[in-house]
Design a protein around this motif. Structure first.
Motif, short mmCIF file in Angstrom:
data_model
loop_
_atom_site.label_atom_id
_atom_site.label_comp_id
_atom_site.label_asym_id
_atom_site.label_seq_id
_atom_site.Cartn_x
_atom_site.Cartn_y
_atom_site.Cartn_z
N GLU A 39 -69.55 15.68 35.59
CA GLU A 39 -69.72 14.21 35.52
C GLU A 39 -70.88 13.87 34.61
O GLU A 39 -71.93 14.51 34.66
N THR A 40 -70.70 12.83 33.81
CA THR A 40 -71.85 12.31 33.05
C THR A 40 -71.91 10.79 33.23
O THR A 40 -70.88 10.12 33.28
N TYR A 41 -73.16 10.30 33.36
CA TYR A 41 -73.38 8.88 33.59
C TYR A 41 -73.93 8.23 32.32
O TYR A 41 -74.98 8.64 31.83
N ALA A 42 -73.20 7.24 31.80
CA ALA A 42 -73.64 6.58 30.56
C ALA A 42 -74.92 5.79 30.78
O ALA A 42 -75.79 5.72 29.92
N PRO A 94 -69.17 7.49 36.67
CA PRO A 94 -69.32 8.65 35.79
C PRO A 94 -68.06 8.93 34.97
O PRO A 94 -66.95 8.65 35.41
N ALA A 95 -68.28 9.48 33.77
CA ALA A 95 -67.15 10.01 33.00
C ALA A 95 -66.88 11.40 33.55
O ALA A 95 -67.81 12.19 33.75
N VAL A 96 -65.61 11.69 33.83
CA VAL A 96 -65.26 12.94 34.52
C VAL A 96 -64.41 13.82 33.62
O VAL A 96 -63.43 13.36 33.04
N THR A 97 -64.79 15.10 33.52
CA THR A 97 -63.95 16.07 32.80
C THR A 97 -63.83 17.33 33.66
O THR A 97 -64.73 17.59 34.47
N PRO A 98 -62.75 18.10 33.52
CA PRO A 98 -62.62 19.31 34.33
C PRO A 98 -63.78 20.26 34.03
O PRO A 98 -64.29 20.28 32.91
N GLY A 99 -64.18 21.01 35.03
CA GLY A 99 -65.32 21.91 34.82
C GLY A 99 -65.23 23.14 35.71
O GLY A 99 -64.21 23.38 36.34
N THR A 100 -66.34 23.87 35.75
CA THR A 100 -66.40 25.06 36.60
C THR A 100 -66.97 24.67 37.96
O THR A 100 -67.43 23.53 38.15
N LEU A 101 -66.98 25.62 38.88
CA LEU A 101 -67.57 25.34 40.19
C LEU A 101 -69.04 24.92 40.03
O LEU A 101 -69.50 24.00 40.68
N ARG A 109 -73.24 18.17 40.10
CA ARG A 109 -73.02 16.72 40.15
C ARG A 109 -73.26 16.18 41.56
O ARG A 109 -73.19 14.99 41.81
N ARG A 110 -73.56 17.05 42.50
CA ARG A 110 -73.67 16.63 43.91
C ARG A 110 -75.04 16.04 44.24
O ARG A 110 -75.96 16.11 43.44
N ASP A 111 -75.13 15.46 45.42
CA ASP A 111 -76.34 14.70 45.72
C ASP A 111 -77.57 15.56 46.02
O ASP A 111 -78.63 15.36 45.43
N PHE A 112 -77.44 16.51 46.93
CA PHE A 112 -78.62 17.28 47.36
C PHE A 112 -78.30 18.77 47.43
O PHE A 112 -77.13 19.14 47.63
#
Ligand code: ATP
Ligand code: MG
Length: 429
Positions: free
Chosen positions: A101-104, A110-117, A123-126
């Motif tokens: 995820e990337t946030y402009a 967020p802009a979402v693209t497939p990724g690895t684990l 991208r998680r909170d904590f």
């Protein structure tokens, strides 16, 4: 670290077989599946949590479609987000394609693209929510913990994963406080600093999202702990300048929770939160959080009734008077006022408090035994006359002047218009 044995003990048999089956099917498609998030955290903490989140390195929707075909599950897929929900009789499973995820800008979606684990974990909170356990057969049970979530659990710390975390998504401020207070943890020092710095970015979050986070707070065992902490950190005034998280709120929330039948608890918490507000303040709050029409009405009623309570204290009222005075208010607003006015003996609002309790416990449930049909048979015509009789019977029942069906019949007959009450004149032949 391998947790195969722990998973086998922790998950109910049925769920365990299911996730293993899903992982087996994934392997055939060349995909890998992981348990992730809350369930991993709660497995370590020893709390039950069977809302399973699975991350799929590959295509979660395709996998979920195949699983749904071979089992009794109902499938709900979101192709755009690469997520799927499998609903079984007793539980649901969430499957998500591992993503980046990337946030402009702060608060943007967020802009979402497939990724690895690993992309999916950062991208998680904590850190405590950013651990995964492999379900693939070649490394089944292996813990994936790139951000030291396990260490933070041991040190009882809530830590964000990168310095822009709160500004990317300020709902994490509320989420963090919720976890901190639920588990009795503390924000790690730098996280605390960044949280305080980024409080203004709460302004970038929609009302719906803030309200949703507050609703989650209200589902906690002791939401007042989070409310108090949010006040202490200076978060509450950023949501609404009039919000307070003082000892008064803590005491009242606690009372609300200890009611015999706290069915409308989240709404009741909202009404208690609004209790100290002025009319102007409540308008601001309702607009900021985009509160539903029904809850808005309850919160308005809370303030209207509060303003009226001193009048209840002035003279002794009959139960029927109390009933007809209070029935126009939402029950949850009456409940909020009852809790708010529950002060020590001798305070001025004590009588009003007793009236509110009487209404909530007893008066609102009082019904007469006779129905319209039976009254018609007694000779009372439908329309305003019937309305008058019904209300008079109801008042009499509230005031204890009638109790049995017979009493009600007698009273109803005595209420018939005098000309109808006398025998009809014998017809002239
Ligand atoms: P809870 O016990 O409160 O349900 P949970 O960890 O299951 O805790 P969810 O809200 O169900 O929390 O979310 C699942 C996972 O999704 C979280 O563990 C977290 O990793 C991630 N997550 C949820 N909301 C956010 C967010 N706003 N930002 C980043 N990650 C999030
Ligand atoms: Mg969850």
């Amino acid at each position: 670290m391998n947790l195969a044995r722990q998973i086998e003990q922790y998950l109910p048999q049925q769920l365990l077989e299911l996730v293993k089956d899903i992982s087996g099917q994934a392997a055939k498609q060349g995909q890998r599946v992981y348990l992730v998030g809350g369930v991993v955290r709660d497995l370590f903490l020893g709390y039950p949590n069977f809302d399973l989140d699975l991350v799929v390195e590959g295509d979660a929707v395709k996998l979920a479609q195949q699983v749904a075909e071979t089992s009794q599950a109902k499938l709900l897929a979101h192709h755009r987000f690469g997520t799927a929900n499998l609903r079984y009789e007793n539980f649901t499973l969430d499957l998500a394609t591992a993503r980046k995820e990337t946030y402009a800008r702060p608060g943007a979606l967020p802009a979402v693209t497939p990724g690895t684990l690993k992309d999916d974990l950062i991208r998680r909170d904590f850190s405590i929510n950013a651990m995964a356990i492999s379900l693939a057969s070649n490394d089944y049970g292996e813990l994936v913990d790139p951000y030291q979530g396990k260490g933070d659990l041991e040190h009882r710390l809530i830590r964000i994963l990168h310095p822009k975390s709160f500004s990317d998504d300020a709902t994490r401020i509320l989420r963090g406080v919720r976890y901190e207070q639920r588990f009795g943890f503390e924000f790690e020092a730098q996280t605390t600093q960044l949280l305080k710095r980024d409080i203004p970015t709460l302004d970038t979050i929609s009302g719906d999202r803030i309200r949703h986070e507050l609703e989650l707070v209200f589902k906690e065992k002791q939401p007042e702990l989070a409310i108090k902490r949010l006040a202490e950190l200076g978060v509450l005034p950023r949501i609404s300048s009039s919000l307070k998280g003082d000892g008064w709120i803590a005491e009242k929330f606690d009372k609300a929770r200890h009611l015999k039948k706290p069915t409308q608890l989240p709404s009741l918490y909202f009404c208690l939160l609004a209790y100290p507000f002025s009319e102007r303040e409540i308008e601001q709050f309702l607009a900021r959080l985009n509160i539903s029409a029904k809850l808005s009405r309850a919160m308005h009623d809370t303030l209207r009734l509060k303003a009226r309570l001193p009048l209840l204290d002035t003279s002794p009222l009959k139960p029927s008077e109390i009933y007809y005075l209070l029935r126009e208010y939402e029950p949850v607003a009456i409940q909020a006022n009852a809790i708010a006015s529950d002060e020590k003996e001798g305070t001025s609002s004590l009588i009003a408090h007793r009236y509110l309790q009487l209404f909530l416990i007893k008066l609102r449930y009082v019904r007469i035994s006779l129905n319209g049909e039976e009254l018609k048979r007694l000779g009372i015509s439908a329309g305003p006359a019937m309305g008058h009789v019904l209300q008079t019977l109801h008042k009499a029942k509230l005031d204890g002047e009638v109790s049995t069906r017979e009493d009600e019949k007698k009273l109803a007959l005595s209420l018939k218009a005098p000309d109808l009450n006398t025998d009809p004149e014998p017809s002239r032949e």
